[in-house]
Design a protein around this motif. Structure first.
Motif, short mmCIF file in Angstrom:
data_model
loop_
_atom_site.label_atom_id
_atom_site.label_comp_id
_atom_site.label_asym_id
_atom_site.label_seq_id
_atom_site.Cartn_x
_atom_site.Cartn_y
_atom_site.Cartn_z
N ALA A 1 -9.98 0.55 0.04
CA ALA A 1 -10.65 -0.64 -0.50
C ALA A 1 -10.66 -0.61 -2.02
O ALA A 1 -10.61 -1.66 -2.67
CB ALA A 1 -12.08 -0.71 0.03
N LEU A 2 -10.67 0.60 -2.58
CA LEU A 2 -10.73 0.74 -4.04
C LEU A 2 -9.55 0.05 -4.75
O LEU A 2 -9.78 -0.84 -5.57
CB LEU A 2 -10.82 2.24 -4.39
CG LEU A 2 -10.99 2.60 -5.86
CD1 LEU A 2 -12.32 2.09 -6.38
CD2 LEU A 2 -10.91 4.12 -6.03
N PRO A 3 -8.31 0.41 -4.42
CA PRO A 3 -7.21 -0.32 -5.07
C PRO A 3 -7.18 -1.79 -4.68
O PRO A 3 -6.72 -2.63 -5.46
CB PRO A 3 -5.95 0.41 -4.60
CG PRO A 3 -6.36 1.18 -3.41
CD PRO A 3 -7.81 1.51 -3.59
N GLY A 4 -7.68 -2.10 -3.47
CA GLY A 4 -7.76 -3.50 -3.05
C GLY A 4 -8.67 -4.29 -3.97
O GLY A 4 -8.32 -5.37 -4.45
N ILE B 1 0.97 0.62 -8.53
CA ILE B 1 0.68 1.72 -9.45
C ILE B 1 -0.64 2.41 -9.09
O ILE B 1 -0.70 3.64 -9.00
CB ILE B 1 0.58 1.19 -10.91
CG1 ILE B 1 1.81 0.39 -11.27
CG2 ILE B 1 0.36 2.33 -11.87
CD1 ILE B 1 3.07 1.17 -11.35
N THR B 2 -1.71 1.61 -8.86
CA THR B 2 -3.00 2.27 -8.61
C THR B 2 -2.95 3.13 -7.35
O THR B 2 -3.50 4.23 -7.35
CB THR B 2 -4.14 1.24 -8.47
OG1 THR B 2 -3.79 0.27 -7.48
CG2 THR B 2 -4.44 0.55 -9.77
N THR B 3 -2.28 2.65 -6.30
CA THR B 3 -2.27 3.47 -5.08
C THR B 3 -1.48 4.76 -5.30
O THR B 3 -1.86 5.81 -4.79
CB THR B 3 -1.68 2.70 -3.88
OG1 THR B 3 -0.44 2.13 -4.24
CG2 THR B 3 -2.62 1.61 -3.40
N ASN C 1 0.82 -1.20 0.00
CA ASN C 1 0.00 0.00 0.00
C ASN C 1 0.86 1.25 0.00
O ASN C 1 1.30 1.71 1.05
CB ASN C 1 -0.91 -0.02 1.23
CG ASN C 1 -1.83 1.18 1.27
OD1 ASN C 1 -1.92 1.93 0.31
ND2 ASN C 1 -2.51 1.36 2.39
N ILE C 2 1.11 1.80 -1.20
CA ILE C 2 1.86 3.05 -1.28
C ILE C 2 0.89 4.21 -1.17
O ILE C 2 1.26 5.37 -1.19
CB ILE C 2 2.69 3.10 -2.59
CG1 ILE C 2 3.62 1.90 -2.60
CG2 ILE C 2 3.52 4.36 -2.70
CD1 ILE C 2 4.57 1.85 -3.74
N GLY C 3 -0.41 3.88 -1.02
CA GLY C 3 -1.44 4.91 -1.05
C GLY C 3 -1.84 5.45 0.30
O GLY C 3 -2.83 6.17 0.40
N GLY D 1 -2.62 9.14 0.22
CA GLY D 1 -3.92 9.53 -0.33
C GLY D 1 -5.05 9.19 0.63
O GLY D 1 -5.99 9.96 0.81
N GLN D 2 -4.95 8.02 1.27
CA GLN D 2 -5.99 7.61 2.22
C GLN D 2 -6.03 8.55 3.40
O GLN D 2 -7.10 8.89 3.91
CB GLN D 2 -5.73 6.16 2.65
CG GLN D 2 -5.95 5.16 1.51
CD GLN D 2 -4.95 4.03 1.52
OE1 GLN D 2 -4.30 3.76 2.54
NE2 GLN D 2 -4.79 3.36 0.39
N LEU D 3 -4.84 8.99 3.84
CA LEU D 3 -4.79 9.96 4.94
C LEU D 3 -5.42 11.29 4.52
O LEU D 3 -6.20 11.89 5.26
CB LEU D 3 -3.34 10.18 5.36
CG LEU D 3 -3.09 11.17 6.48
CD1 LEU D 3 -2.18 10.58 7.53
CD2 LEU D 3 -2.50 12.48 5.98
#
Lengths: 384, 438
Positions: free
Chosen positions: B195-198, B210-212, B142-144, B147-149
């Motif tokens: 959850a979206l990239p998941g 990539i997506t995250t 999870n590199i995202g 963004g989640q924060l």
């Protein structure tokens, strides 16, 4: 038909095959819908130029849109080509973004020191290649996890370039230097006379061709990009080195058995990704003549888009280039839309379009086949 | 022996063997990074311009030259002094530490503002760190978290702007209702965005790395859009892109520390609870077992009856929710509103998690280290000419070295038997869930 044309057609056919091979009907449907949309837009644009669709068509077909697409393609395409070599050889280089950042800064610094744009380009390549060499040693010699090491390369560059800029220029943004644009256009033999001077009889120059005219009025790195794409394709598919690279990613054991040093091939491929990304990063910065190091820096995710571009292009340099053109084209379109104030779409939202496209494209075409041994460190049987 | 038992036994072995090694590797990585960072400071010190050298390197050293009487053979001045920089970086983060060697006294007031900053940074980094760790353990990178924060913080700030005024004048009740509610908004926003990239990974095979990353860019841009115009959520009174300030009673109470330090022990307590809770979840529950087996051996997990797709989505949702809570705390404790230009807590969370070997309890220590680095970098910025981006370089170097345990094993073999020599445990820090706890 000349053999060169035949080969080109063959390549296009293979790209098509690669794009459609194993795709579900849903994916093919999306492609068909996209094509229909394009045809519809063209028709609407030609028939009803004053409608929204018509104005969008006008923007899409403007010279400036193609010119911007080509300009924006350069860093992405070079990084993507580099990524292909590394990953084909079995090393996933997720640090392309970092390589672009470091070469963008080094390029500006070198121009500032020497005054020559070409030495600047070279300086960018050197910096990027050094960082790639560090990455190569860490991954190949010390068997580091490639994703984590690649991430480290990105983060190091993300810290180092603004750090260096602050030390040298007193701020995250460097001073302005000579740009590539101030250089004379590249002299293409035979065509050179046709470029800017009108042909006497028809009173027409190549740059005046609608839309495609931008192709003949670009900065040198754009032409360098075309050459690099062609050379990369040739190297990967038609030379012994290309065969080694592919084998190193698919079946390193076999390559080792055949007497070729897997480590050396991988080093060469990763260094090559450094060289190519270096050209891309330096070209990006030298196109603007300044390094901007605040936020995600001026590179702003282009390295990651490059990764998507080559995944989407199925590791084929030509496919990667075409998808680069797609992403850069989206970016260019939004730039032109903003400049001409065509739609009242807020700038921050339009800016998300390329990123969202990448996500959608990845969701639809995500299942690219990565090389079998990509991500795995290889240990030769000899040393043990 | 069933497959489940065998997997469990294999994990147990991995655990006991690699914990000491992990600590040694992390410590060596930190030391090596500090050393190379010192060389970078010296190098930068040569390129910068200054009137007098802050640090002089001389051969032979002053110890020798004071006896020989002559000048040193070689001397080079540097504009920055690496020792002074590190002194500011590490001790400055604690604030007002006074060590008097003549009387051998040591005085330190732990309630000082700089230490409050350190702990505030630690609190948020603990959330993003454990967020990355949870996903990691499930084999998802999870590199995202960034963004989640951002999404969590934005949703908290915007929702609270509407909810908080309803509780005006209700005293303590307001805090009791609003704080959990704000954290819930953060968790929901971050969770959905995670959850979206998941789901994209589970059902469309889209590479989450990539997506995250792309979603990080999207989150930043959309947040900018939402708080850049007064017709949406921008504070019309302010020039900066930010929302209106939330009322004081909807924010974390200061407790012991001064209110202007923007730190609350309550939030730190929550972070500790979250770390212990996630550790318990991962090691003592069946969900945790599913997560860990999917991370280590997805095929075996599936064979053992784990729904791999669902595990990916739920662990990414949990990961995003944790990052989102970090965002909520950032808003409710530190800022008091939402502003664009969120610091890179999410990316630092990756470093924190990797340094901790993806162990939730280890995340606490790694977060404290990064809290110190972050807060210390402010001291460096104020008190010296060295650009604080140095901390970013250190962060990258630490990740790079932690990623190459083989290097330290090699060193270990060369300089004695410090490290266990089991060849099997190669690549302990890996994207396939790697680490272990217990």
């Amino acid at each position: 038909m000349s053999s060169a044309t035949a080969r080109l057609l063959g390549a296009v056919r293979r790209t098509n095959a690669a794009l459609f091979e194993g795709r579900s009907t849903l994916q093919q449907g999306v492609v068909v819908v996209a094509l229909l949309f394009a045809v519809g837009l063209t028709a609407a644009g030609l028939l009803f130029p004053s409608t929204d669709a018509g104005r969008l068509f006008t923007v899409l077909t403007a010279d400036s849109t193609l010119a911007a697409t080509l300009r924006l393609s350069v860093p992405i395409a070079f990084a993507a080509l580099g990524g292909i070599f590394a990953e084909k050889a079995g090393v996933i280089n997720i640090g392309l973004e970092g390589l672009l950042i470091i070469s963008a800064f080094a390029g500006i610094y070198a121009v500032d020191m020497t005054g020559s744009v070409w030495i600047g380009l070279f300086g960018g390549v050197v910096a990027s290649t050094l960082l790639a060499a560090l990455f190569a040693v860490v991954c190949i010699e010390f068997k580091a996890d490639q994703i984590i090491a690649g991430l480290a390369v990105w983060l190091i560059a993300l810290g180092l370039a603004p750090f260096a800029s602050t030390v040298i220029y007193g701020g995250k943004t460097s001073t302005s230097v000579t740009t590539l644009r101030t250089l004379p256009n590249m002299n293409i033999p035979v065509l050179s006379d046709l470029l800017v001077t009108d042909i006497p009889v028809v009173d027409f120059a190549l740059v005046d061709i609608p839309f495609f005219g931008a192709l003949f009025d670009a900065n040198p790195t754009v032409y360098l990009m075309f050459v690099a794409v062609a050379l990369s394709w040739y190297t990967l598919n038609r030379t012994a080195f290309g065969r080694w690279v592919r084998a190193s990613g698919e079946n390193p054991k076999a390559l080792d058995t055949a007497g070729v040093d897997v480590h050396r091939v991988r080093y060469a491929a990763v260094l090559l990704s450094g060289v190519l990304s270096g050209v891309g990063g330096a070209a990006l910065a030298l196109g603007i003549g300044q390094f901007t190091g605040s936020g995600p820096t001026m590179v702003n995710g282009k390295g990651f888009i490059a990764i998507v571009a080559y995944l989407f292009g199925n590791y084929n340099p030509i496919g990667a280039f075409l998808s680069t053109m797609l992403f850069a084209g989206l970016d260019a379109t939004q730039l032109t839309l903003q400049a001409r104030d065509v739609f009242q779409v807020p700038r921050p939202l339009v800016r998300t379009v390329p990123y969202i496209t990448v996500i959608v494209v990845l969701a639809l075409f995500g299942r690219t086949r990565t090389p079998d041994a990509a991500g795995d460190p290889y240990e030769s049987g000899e040393g043990e | 022996m069933t497959l489940r038992d065998r997997a469990q036994a294999a994990m147990k072995r991995l655990v006991t063997a690699s914990r000491t090694e992990r600590i040694l590797i992390s410590a060596s990585a930190l030391l090596l990074s500090v050393f190379i960072g010192g060389l970078i400071i010296l190098g930068a010190g040569r390129m910068a311009e200054c009137q007098t050298a802050a640090y002089t390197l001389a051969f032979p050293g002053s110890f020798v030259t004071q006896f020989t009487g002559g000048s040193s053979l070689f001397a080079m001045g540097f504009c920055y002094d690496p020792f002074a920089v590190y002194d500011k970086l590490f001790l400055g983060a604690l604030g007002n530490v006074v060590i008097d060697f003549s009387t051998m006294t040591f005085s330190w007031d732990p309630l000082n503002g700089q230490f409050a900053t350190t702990l505030a940074e630690t609190t948020i980094l603990a959330f993003t760190g454990v967020a990355v760790a949870v996903a990691f353990r499930a084999g998802v990178f999870n590199i995202g978290a960034q963004g989640q924060l951002v999404v969590g913080a934005l949703l908290t700030a915007v929702a609270m702007l509407y909810v908080a005024p309803l509780f005006a004048g209700t005293g303590v009740v307001a805090g009791l209702v609003l704080l959990p509610l704000g954290i819930l908004f953060g968790a929901l926003g971050g969770g959905a965005y995670g959850a979206l990239p998941g789901a994209l990974k589970a059902y469309a095979d889209a590479n989450e790395v990539i997506t995250t990353i792309m979603l990080n860019f999207v989150a930043t841009s959309v947040a900018l859009y939402l708080v850049s115009d007064a017709s949406r959520f921008k504070d019309p009174e302010s020039l900066a892109n930010q929302t209106k300030a939330l009322p004081e009673f909807s924010q974390f109470p200061a407790l012991l520390f001064r209110a202007r330090d923007d730190f609350s022990l309550l939030a730190l307590g929550l972070a500790v609870l979250a770390l212990v809770g996630i550790w318990y979840l991962l090691t003592r529950t069946s969900f945790g077992y599913d997560v860990r087996t999917s991370g280590i051996q997805p095929d075996a997990a599936e064979y053992g009856g784990v729904d791999a797709d669902r595990t990916i989505v739920s662990s990414m949702a949990l990961s995003g929710a944790l990052a989102g809570v970090g965002g909520a705390i950032y808003v409710l404790m530190q800022l008091g509103n939402f502003q664009t230009g969120v610091p890179s807590y999410g990316f630092d969370g990756i470093t924190v998690s990797i340094l901790a070997g993806n162990n939730p309890l280890g995340v606490g220590f790694a977060a404290l280290l990064f809290g110190v680095l972050q807060s210390g970098s402010i001291v460096v910025q104020v008190g010296s000419d060295v650009p604080p981006e140095l901390v970013g370089v250190l962060r990258g170097l630490i990740i790079l070295f932690v990623a190459m345990p083989e290097f330290f094993r090699l060193l270990g073999r060369k300089f004695g038997t410090l490290l266990p020599e089991d060849e099997q445990r190669r690549g302990a820090v890996a994207t396939d869930g790697g680490g272990s706890d217990e």
